[in-house]
Design an enzyme around this catalytic site. Structure first.
Site, mmCIF file in Angstrom:
data_model
loop_
_atom_site.group_PDB
_atom_site.id
_atom_site.type_symbol
_atom_site.label_atom_id
_atom_site.label_comp_id
_atom_site.label_asym_id
_atom_site.label_seq_id
_atom_site.Cartn_x
_atom_site.Cartn_y
_atom_site.Cartn_z
ATOM 1 N N ARG A 52 0.840 -1.221 0.000
ATOM 2 C CA ARG A 52 0.000 0.000 0.000
ATOM 3 C C ARG A 52 0.870 1.265 0.000
ATOM 4 O O ARG A 52 0.521 2.271 0.612
ATOM 5 C CB ARG A 52 -0.942 0.029 1.220
ATOM 6 C CG ARG A 52 -1.854 -1.157 1.339
ATOM 7 C CD ARG A 52 -2.951 -1.209 0.288
ATOM 8 N NE ARG A 52 -3.890 -2.260 0.582
ATOM 9 C CZ ARG A 52 -3.815 -3.503 0.085
ATOM 10 N NH1 ARG A 52 -2.847 -3.825 -0.760
ATOM 11 N NH2 ARG A 52 -4.706 -4.415 0.403
ATOM 12 N N SER A 90 -10.910 0.144 3.664
ATOM 13 C CA SER A 90 -10.128 -0.118 4.881
ATOM 14 C C SER A 90 -9.552 1.198 5.387
ATOM 15 O O SER A 90 -8.847 1.885 4.645
ATOM 16 C CB SER A 90 -8.972 -1.068 4.571
ATOM 17 O OG SER A 90 -9.463 -2.230 3.960
ATOM 18 N N GLU A 146 -4.635 4.148 6.509
ATOM 19 C CA GLU A 146 -4.396 4.008 5.070
ATOM 20 C C GLU A 146 -5.043 5.176 4.330
ATOM 21 O O GLU A 146 -4.524 5.662 3.320
ATOM 22 C CB GLU A 146 -4.999 2.676 4.593
ATOM 23 C CG GLU A 146 -4.860 2.451 3.108
ATOM 24 C CD GLU A 146 -5.424 1.105 2.666
ATOM 25 O OE1 GLU A 146 -5.037 0.063 3.223
ATOM 26 O OE2 GLU A 146 -6.271 1.110 1.744
HETATM 27 P P1 FAD Z 1 -8.503 9.536 -4.340
HETATM 28 O O1 FAD Z 1 -9.158 9.079 -3.089
HETATM 29 O O2 FAD Z 1 -9.139 10.631 -5.087
HETATM 30 O O3 FAD Z 1 -6.987 9.922 -4.031
HETATM 31 C C1 FAD Z 1 -6.166 9.072 -3.255
HETATM 32 C C2 FAD Z 1 -4.747 9.656 -3.231
HETATM 33 O O4 FAD Z 1 -4.190 9.599 -4.536
HETATM 34 C C3 FAD Z 1 -4.707 11.136 -2.836
HETATM 35 O O5 FAD Z 1 -3.508 11.387 -2.138
HETATM 36 C C4 FAD Z 1 -4.687 11.858 -4.176
HETATM 37 O O6 FAD Z 1 -4.098 13.141 -4.099
HETATM 38 C C5 FAD Z 1 -3.856 10.910 -5.015
HETATM 39 N N1 FAD Z 1 -4.201 10.912 -6.439
HETATM 40 C C6 FAD Z 1 -5.387 10.557 -7.000
HETATM 41 N N2 FAD Z 1 -5.308 10.629 -8.339
HETATM 42 C C7 FAD Z 1 -4.061 11.043 -8.635
HETATM 43 C C8 FAD Z 1 -3.363 11.337 -9.850
HETATM 44 N N3 FAD Z 1 -3.942 11.203 -11.048
HETATM 45 N N4 FAD Z 1 -2.077 11.739 -9.765
HETATM 46 C C9 FAD Z 1 -1.457 11.904 -8.558
HETATM 47 N N5 FAD Z 1 -2.064 11.655 -7.389
HETATM 48 C C10 FAD Z 1 -3.347 11.229 -7.428
HETATM 49 N N6 FAD Z 1 -7.968 0.097 -2.003
HETATM 50 C C11 FAD Z 1 -7.217 -1.009 -2.241
HETATM 51 O O7 FAD Z 1 -5.988 -0.898 -2.408
HETATM 52 N N7 FAD Z 1 -7.782 -2.249 -2.305
HETATM 53 C C12 FAD Z 1 -9.101 -2.453 -2.147
HETATM 54 O O8 FAD Z 1 -9.578 -3.579 -2.235
HETATM 55 C C13 FAD Z 1 -9.932 -1.310 -1.877
HETATM 56 N N8 FAD Z 1 -11.255 -1.471 -1.653
HETATM 57 C C14 FAD Z 1 -12.023 -0.365 -1.379
HETATM 58 C C15 FAD Z 1 -13.395 -0.557 -1.146
HETATM 59 C C16 FAD Z 1 -14.210 0.535 -0.872
HETATM 60 C C17 FAD Z 1 -15.685 0.321 -0.630
HETATM 61 C C18 FAD Z 1 -13.661 1.847 -0.863
HETATM 62 C C19 FAD Z 1 -14.554 3.025 -0.636
HETATM 63 C C20 FAD Z 1 -12.297 2.033 -1.066
HETATM 64 C C21 FAD Z 1 -11.467 0.917 -1.323
HETATM 65 N N9 FAD Z 1 -10.082 1.061 -1.540
HETATM 66 C C22 FAD Z 1 -9.310 -0.029 -1.822
HETATM 67 C C23 FAD Z 1 -9.444 2.395 -1.449
HETATM 68 C C24 FAD Z 1 -9.514 3.191 -2.781
HETATM 69 O O9 FAD Z 1 -10.554 2.725 -3.599
HETATM 70 C C25 FAD Z 1 -8.212 3.115 -3.575
HETATM 71 O O10 FAD Z 1 -7.138 3.594 -2.812
HETATM 72 C C26 FAD Z 1 -8.281 3.901 -4.878
HETATM 73 O O11 FAD Z 1 -7.130 3.661 -5.649
HETATM 74 C C27 FAD Z 1 -8.438 5.401 -4.666
HETATM 75 O O12 FAD Z 1 -8.720 5.965 -5.931
HETATM 76 P P2 FAD Z 1 -9.328 7.414 -6.071
HETATM 77 O O13 FAD Z 1 -9.303 7.761 -7.518
HETATM 78 O O14 FAD Z 1 -10.651 7.467 -5.419
HETATM 79 O O15 FAD Z 1 -8.256 8.293 -5.296
HETATM 80 P P1 NAP Z 2 -10.235 -11.017 4.471
HETATM 81 O O1 NAP Z 2 -10.369 -11.947 3.305
HETATM 82 O O2 NAP Z 2 -11.252 -11.083 5.565
HETATM 83 O O3 NAP Z 2 -8.798 -11.162 5.093
HETATM 84 C C1 NAP Z 2 -8.403 -10.347 6.204
HETATM 85 C C2 NAP Z 2 -6.983 -9.867 5.973
HETATM 86 O O4 NAP Z 2 -6.149 -10.990 5.918
HETATM 87 C C3 NAP Z 2 -6.875 -9.126 4.662
HETATM 88 O O5 NAP Z 2 -6.717 -7.777 4.950
HETATM 89 C C4 NAP Z 2 -5.716 -9.763 3.923
HETATM 90 O O6 NAP Z 2 -4.602 -8.885 3.773
HETATM 91 C C5 NAP Z 2 -5.254 -10.888 4.829
HETATM 92 N N1 NAP Z 2 -5.274 -12.167 4.084
HETATM 93 C C6 NAP Z 2 -6.337 -12.976 3.837
HETATM 94 N N2 NAP Z 2 -5.940 -14.087 3.169
HETATM 95 C C7 NAP Z 2 -4.601 -13.957 2.986
HETATM 96 C C8 NAP Z 2 -3.607 -14.757 2.370
HETATM 97 N N3 NAP Z 2 -3.917 -15.926 1.806
HETATM 98 N N4 NAP Z 2 -2.333 -14.300 2.359
HETATM 99 C C9 NAP Z 2 -1.998 -13.117 2.899
HETATM 100 N N5 NAP Z 2 -2.905 -12.309 3.514
HETATM 101 C C10 NAP Z 2 -4.180 -12.736 3.566
HETATM 102 O O7 NAP Z 2 -10.189 -9.498 3.920
HETATM 103 P P2 NAP Z 2 -11.344 -8.561 3.399
HETATM 104 O O8 NAP Z 2 -11.474 -7.421 4.314
HETATM 105 O O9 NAP Z 2 -12.567 -9.367 3.031
HETATM 106 O O10 NAP Z 2 -10.679 -8.009 2.060
HETATM 107 C C11 NAP Z 2 -10.428 -8.879 0.984
HETATM 108 C C12 NAP Z 2 -9.360 -8.280 0.104
HETATM 109 O O11 NAP Z 2 -9.806 -7.019 -0.408
HETATM 110 C C13 NAP Z 2 -8.047 -8.006 0.856
HETATM 111 O O12 NAP Z 2 -6.980 -8.268 -0.010
HETATM 112 C C14 NAP Z 2 -8.129 -6.528 1.172
HETATM 113 O O13 NAP Z 2 -6.868 -5.896 1.208
HETATM 114 C C15 NAP Z 2 -8.948 -5.979 -0.006
HETATM 115 N N6 NAP Z 2 -9.716 -4.799 0.432
HETATM 116 C C16 NAP Z 2 -9.027 -3.633 0.592
HETATM 117 C C17 NAP Z 2 -9.700 -2.486 0.971
HETATM 118 C C18 NAP Z 2 -8.960 -1.183 1.089
HETATM 119 O O14 NAP Z 2 -9.604 -0.145 1.212
HETATM 120 N N7 NAP Z 2 -7.663 -1.186 1.059
HETATM 121 C C19 NAP Z 2 -11.075 -2.519 1.217
HETATM 122 C C20 NAP Z 2 -11.724 -3.739 1.078
HETATM 123 C C21 NAP Z 2 -11.041 -4.887 0.679
HETATM 124 P P3 NAP Z 2 -4.426 -7.806 2.605
HETATM 125 O O15 NAP Z 2 -5.349 -6.671 2.959
HETATM 126 O O16 NAP Z 2 -2.989 -7.454 2.737
HETATM 127 O O17 NAP Z 2 -4.764 -8.422 1.307
#
Ligand code: FAD
Ligand code: NAP
Length: 337
Positions: free
Chosen positions: A163, A237, A333
């Site tokens: 991340r 998250s 995050e």
């Molecule tokens: P923004 O929220 O608009 O911006 C995020 C950051 O990036 C800010 O610092 C902004 O300044 C910068 N930024 C945005 N666009 C640019 C650009 N073009 N150039 C330079 N900087 C920029 N994230 C995960 O990693 N995995 C997931 O599974 C995941 N699941 C999610 C589920 C839900 C329901 C929600 C609401 C969020 C989730 N996220 C997840 C977080 C989010 O969706 C990601 O981080 C996504 O990439 C953010 O994109 P955005 O365009 O909305 O960025």
């Molecule tokens: P989950 O399956 O309930 O698992 C809980 C955590 O355990 C996750 O965060 C994941 O880490 C870790 N995990 C599970 N299985 C794993 C494996 N085989 N090896 C290593 N790590 C493992 O998680 P969840 O909340 O339903 O999310 C599912 C996936 O979607 C995850 O990868 C999560 O990161 C992603 N997600 C991200 C966001 C966001 O905003 N960043 C929001 C929703 C979902 P990791 O998170 O490192 O993968």
């Protein structure tokens, strides 16, 4: 491409926080960027680059210029069995995933239904279900704020981590990503080992899944577990999963033998932040207008009318409680503004 004063950001952040930007400008092309940076307003104000606003918490009005990146376009080039897909930074991430899955371009399917834009995908090296953007990243083009020049970043230049990327580190606030190129493949290498994917495939009786099966299964799991930001404000998250040393983990395990854990690079151990928060009694807890989601304690929500300050204070309470019980420091995050 006008600069608009006192612009509401309420519909531009998935938490649905009701704040305004002093100035707002919508950027639809690299030429728009060059033109916008010719304005004296740019030199007089601080800047915030906004994609889909799905990884942000606004705690107050933004006293500067919000540049909303809306650059569109998808181009495809073939190199043997590899497919190079270049997308404009303002393309909706999940539209790109669906486009690639429909064409049979493999690599993005595990990242189905992540909100936000293409341009933000390298910023925190988005990841889900065992795949991160770094696994398919080829390069990106970015506009340097100080000079107005476009620069190409290779995968090595981006210094991707968990991340993390160089754009959240030493180059924070210095570049605006305008397009990203992903190296996908005509030959699927499906990743089913992670989280609930295998059990959902079993439940559906699918033995040899296609990339479209994976995409559908991931979508179904996510819909069942995560709140839809169009009805319940959230930014996914709120905290990163902590990565700790083996020694710290051994101590933790002696006190909490059931702690879920996963191997991390350099002999470290990754913990599940959602589990730590749940063990502290926060899962589904409502605290004023905010709280944690009933199916995943790692997701903080806006139950309606929450202020960013309220959500932030609640997140402090979670950090303190987890630190007291487990001795583990949670790191946010979500980007706080
Ligand atoms: P923004 O929220 O608009 O911006 C995020 C950051 O990036 C800010 O610092 C902004 O300044 C910068 N930024 C945005 N666009 C640019 C650009 N073009 N150039 C330079 N900087 C920029 N994230 C995960 O990693 N995995 C997931 O599974 C995941 N699941 C999610 C589920 C839900 C329901 C929600 C609401 C969020 C989730 N996220 C997840 C977080 C989010 O969706 C990601 O981080 C996504 O990439 C953010 O994109 P955005 O365009 O909305 O960025
Ligand atoms: P989950 O399956 O309930 O698992 C809980 C955590 O355990 C996750 O965060 C994941 O880490 C870790 N995990 C599970 N299985 C794993 C494996 N085989 N090896 C290593 N790590 C493992 O998680 P969840 O909340 O339903 O999310 C599912 C996936 O979607 C995850 O990868 C999560 O990161 C992603 N997600 C991200 C966001 C966001 O905003 N960043 C929001 C929703 C979902 P990791 O998170 O490192 O993968």
């Amino acid at each position: 491409m006008p600069f608009i004063a006192n612009y509401s950001l309420k519909n531009l952040n998935t938490f649905g926080i009701d704040v305004n930007a002093k100035w707002y400008v919508n950027i639809s092309s690299e030429e728009d960027l060059t033109e916008a940076f010719g304005s004296p307003l740019i030199k007089e104000n601080k800047l915030l680059v906004l994609g889909g606003g799905s990884n942000m918490l606004f705690t107050k009005d933004y006293d500067g210029i919000v540049l909303k990146i809306s650059i569109k376009g998808i181009e495809v080039a073939q190199q043997g069995t590899d497919i190079l897909v270049t997308a404009g930074a303002g393309e909706i991430w999940d539209h790109l995933v669906k486009y690639c899955v429909a064409k049979g371009y493999a690599g993005l399917e595990n990242l189905t239904l992540i909100p936000g834009t293409v341009g933000a995908s390298p910023i925190q090296n988005i990841g889900a279900y065992g795949v991160e953007i770094k696994d398919v990243f080829e390069s990106c083009t970015a506009f340097e704020i100080a000079t107005g020049q476009l620069r190409t970043f290779s995968k090595a230049d981006c210094e991707f981590g968990y991340r993390e990327s160089v754009f959240k580190g030493k180059l924070k606030g210095k570049y605006i990503i305008t397009s990203v190129t992903y190296r996908l493949s005509n030959i699927p290498n499906v990743q089913t080992h992670y989280g609930a994917i295998n059990s959902e495939l079993d439940r559906r009786g699918i033995e040899r899944p296609s990339i479209s099966d994976i995409s559908e299964v991931v979508a179904a799991i996510r819909v069942s577990k995560l709140p839809d930001p169009s009805t319940i404000g959230n930014a996914g998250s709120f905290f990163k999963n902590p990565v700790i040393s083996q020694q710290a983990f051994d101590e933790l395990l002696s006190r909490f033998p059931d702690t879920p854990h996963y191997p991390a690079p350099n002999g470290r151990v990754k913990l599940a932040a959602g589990w730590l928060i749940e063990q502290c009694g926060f899962k589904g807890l409502v605290d004023g207008h905010t709280g944690t989601w009933k199916n995943q304690a790692l997701v903080l929500v806006n139950h309606g009318g929450a202020t960013g300050q309220e959500v932030y204070r609640f997140s402090e309470k979670i950090i303190e409680t987890v630190q007291e019980k487990f001795g583990v420091l949670l790191e946010r995050e979500v980007n706080i503004f």
